[in-house]
Write an enzyme that holds these catalytic residues in place. Structure first.
Site, PDB file in Angstrom:
ATOM      1  N   SER A   1      35.016 -13.860  21.908  1.00 55.58           N
ATOM      2  CA  SER A   1      34.950 -14.871  20.859  1.00 55.58           C
ATOM      3  C   SER A   1      34.083 -14.440  19.683  1.00 55.58           C
ATOM      4  O   SER A   1      34.032 -15.088  18.663  1.00 55.58           O
ATOM      5  CB  SER A   1      34.434 -16.191  21.422  1.00 55.58           C
ATOM      6  OG  SER A   1      33.132 -16.043  21.910  1.00 55.58           O
TER       7      SER A   1
ATOM      8  N   GLU B   1       0.837  -1.202   0.000  1.00 49.90           N
ATOM      9  CA  GLU B   1       0.000   0.000   0.000  1.00 49.90           C
ATOM     10  C   GLU B   1       0.869   1.247   0.000  1.00 49.90           C
ATOM     11  O   GLU B   1       0.607   2.215  -0.732  1.00 49.90           O
ATOM     12  CB  GLU B   1      -0.904   0.039   1.236  1.00 49.90           C
ATOM     13  CG  GLU B   1      -1.829  -1.161   1.386  1.00 49.90           C
ATOM     14  CD  GLU B   1      -1.198  -2.285   2.180  1.00 49.90           C
ATOM     15  OE1 GLU B   1       0.012  -2.557   1.999  1.00 49.90           O
ATOM     16  OE2 GLU B   1      -1.912  -2.909   2.976  1.00 49.90           O
TER      17      GLU B   1
ATOM     18  N   ASP C   1      28.783 -13.294  27.588  1.00 43.64           N
ATOM     19  CA  ASP C   1      29.300 -12.489  26.488  1.00 43.64           C
ATOM     20  C   ASP C   1      28.764 -11.072  26.412  1.00 43.64           C
ATOM     21  O   ASP C   1      29.247 -10.276  25.621  1.00 43.64           O
ATOM     22  CB  ASP C   1      29.019 -13.199  25.167  1.00 43.64           C
ATOM     23  CG  ASP C   1      29.700 -14.546  25.124  1.00 43.64           C
ATOM     24  OD1 ASP C   1      30.932 -14.562  25.228  1.00 43.64           O
ATOM     25  OD2 ASP C   1      29.007 -15.558  25.032  1.00 43.64           O
TER      26      ASP C   1
HETATM   27  C1  AOF Z   1       0.449  -4.899   4.727  1.00 43.09           C
HETATM   28  N1  AOF Z   1       1.040  -4.733   3.529  1.00 43.09           N
HETATM   29  O1  AOF Z   1       2.580  -5.266   2.012  1.00 43.09           O
HETATM   30  C2  AOF Z   1       2.526  -6.528   4.018  1.00 43.09           C
HETATM   31  C3  AOF Z   1       1.855  -6.727   5.258  1.00 43.09           C
HETATM   32  O2  AOF Z   1       7.768  -6.293   9.608  1.00 43.09           O
HETATM   33  P1  AOF Z   1       6.796  -5.492   8.790  1.00 43.09           P
HETATM   34  O3  AOF Z   1       6.691  -4.068   9.188  1.00 43.09           O
HETATM   35  O4  AOF Z   1       7.013  -5.666   7.298  1.00 43.09           O
HETATM   36  O5  AOF Z   1       5.330  -6.078   9.142  1.00 43.09           O
HETATM   37  C4  AOF Z   1       5.082  -7.415   8.847  1.00 43.09           C
HETATM   38  C5  AOF Z   1       3.632  -7.717   9.051  1.00 43.09           C
HETATM   39  O6  AOF Z   1       2.835  -6.895   8.202  1.00 43.09           O
HETATM   40  C6  AOF Z   1       3.322  -9.134   8.671  1.00 43.09           C
HETATM   41  O7  AOF Z   1       3.375  -9.963   9.799  1.00 43.09           O
HETATM   42  C7  AOF Z   1       1.924  -9.058   8.136  1.00 43.09           C
HETATM   43  O8  AOF Z   1       1.010  -9.115   9.218  1.00 43.09           O
HETATM   44  C8  AOF Z   1       1.876  -7.664   7.533  1.00 43.09           C
HETATM   45  N2  AOF Z   1       2.237  -7.715   6.115  1.00 43.09           N
HETATM   46  N3  AOF Z   1       0.822  -5.911   5.558  1.00 43.09           N
HETATM   47  O9  AOF Z   1      -0.431  -4.117   5.089  1.00 43.09           O
HETATM   48  C9  AOF Z   1       2.066  -5.492   3.125  1.00 43.09           C
HETATM   49  N4  AOF Z   1       3.606  -7.281   3.670  1.00 43.09           N
HETATM   50 ZN    ZN Z   2       1.336  -2.557   5.972  1.00 43.57          ZN
END
Ligand code: AOF
Ligand code: ZN
Length: 341
Positions: free
Chosen positions: A165, A47, A197
């Site tokens: 390490s 979006e 660590d």
């Molecule tokens: C959306 N549009 O294109 C996607 C969504 O780590 P982030 O910020 O990318 O968030 C990941 C979460 O967002 C993922 O677990 C899923 O719930 C949602 N993915 N949502 O509105 C997107 N890729």
């Molecule tokens: Zn989103």
């Protein structure tokens, strides 16, 4: 329009794994205004990408998205898409699948409706879910995708993310780990590793810092630990009733040999954590493996023999090692730097 959004989503391919593929079409009067997709793990959401192209033309448009627009939750790398759509003034949102992520599910559509935007879901939902079956299955199991990261010397000694390490692997390997931390929403270590660590577990500028998670049955983490320095949020799972400043302390049940891992994973999933990088130590890795709670392993092998030396940085090395695949095994061989006389 939704079929077009599904086709756009597929462009994300393997690069978004283990997150879902998502596509978005902005349309007005039957004409496409802008298209977007989620290009890679940790990258912009579909979006956001489409809205950036459309600019002010998005006002009054309909957004077709293959997944319910997200709501802000901890560990998220992007601004909430539901908020972005509302701010851009779209008049209608048609989503295919509802986001199964418990931190998001239903909340994105609810936010849109509160902003007086017509929001519906279900159009080609089965097709959208079949794009990312692993993502929907995992959310049903109520746990993140678990990656075990380990680093070994050639003679089989595990070494950990902090301390002296940590310098056993070279800069490229360490930089890659920083990328992994930026992509994962959370990074976990056991208290043994945290004590021995004192790792920071940040991405060191490679991207957003992950949520830091410590498994600490008896709450042994010292106050001066870098994990409590506030440079990134930290959760400490413990069986103790005490609290620790600088972190959120979450009490969970004990299990044989430590804490109930499933309870910790369920809590992380509830908070919207989708991927977890487990950096050690060996005891924690073993617990994940024994319970079948690990999905992927990433193992570095440094061409060094550290068993015989006190200082791992002075250990004998294989200056030009050879790697060969022999059936299901790997052979690493080469002259040793310590060879004398
Ligand atoms: C959306 N549009 O294109 C996607 C969504 O780590 P982030 O910020 O990318 O968030 C990941 C979460 O967002 C993922 O677990 C899923 O719930 C949602 N993915 N949502 O509105 C997107 N890729
Ligand atoms: Zn989103």
């Amino acid at each position: 329009m939704m079929r077009r959004a599904l086709a756009l989503a597929r462009r994300g391919g393997k690069a978004v794994f283990p997150n879902p593929m998502v596509g978005c079409v902005l349309a007005k009067g039957g004409r496409v205004l802008a298209e977007g997709w989620h290009p890679k793990l940790g990258g912009p959401h579909a979006e956001a990408a489409a809205l950036k192209i459309a600019g002010s033309r998005a006002k009054g448009a309909t957004a077709y998205v293959t997944l319910e627009p997200c709501m802000a939750h901890p560990g998220k790398k992007n601004p909430s898409c539901a908020e972005l759509l509302a701010r851009a003034g779209v008049s209608r949102v048609v989503a295919a699948a509802i986001d199964p992520n418990p931190a998001v599910s239903g909340k994105g559509l609810a936010l849109l409706r509160r902003a007086k935007i017509a929001a519906e879901s279900g159009l080609l939902a089965a097709e959208a879910r079949s794009l990312s079956p692993h993502f929907f299955a995992r959310m049903k199991r109520k746990r993140p995708y678990v990656i075990l990261k380990m680093a070994l010397s050639l003679d089989g000694r595990a070494f950990s993310p902090g301390g002296a390490s940590r310098w056993i692997t070279d800069a490229p390997a360490r930089n890659l780990v920083h990328d992994w931390r930026a992509q994962a929403q959370a990074v976990m270590v056991g208290s043994g590793t945290a004590l021995a660590d004192n790792p920071a577990l940040t991405s060191h500028g490679a991207g957003k810092n992950p949520l830091r998670v410590v498994m600490d049955t008896r709450l042994r983490l010292p106050r001066k630990s870098r994990l409590l320095d506030g440079s990134a949020p930290t959760i400490v799972f413990t069986a103790s009733r005490r609290k620790i400043p600088g972190a959120e302390t979450v009490r969970i049940p004990k299990a044989a040999g430590g804490l109930n891992l499933r309870a910790a994973l369920k809590e992380l999933c509830r908070r919207g954590i989708n991927t977890l990088l487990v950096e050690g130590g060996p005891t924690l890795h073993a617990a994940f493996l024994a319970r079948g709670l690990a999905d992927e392993a990433r193992v570095f092998i440094a061409p060094k023999m550290i068993s015989g030396s006190r200082d791992p940085n002075a250990a004998p090395t294989l200056p030009s090692p050879r790697l060969k695949k022999m059936g299901s095994d790997f052979l690493i061989s080469g002259r040793l730097s310590c060879s004398r006389g």
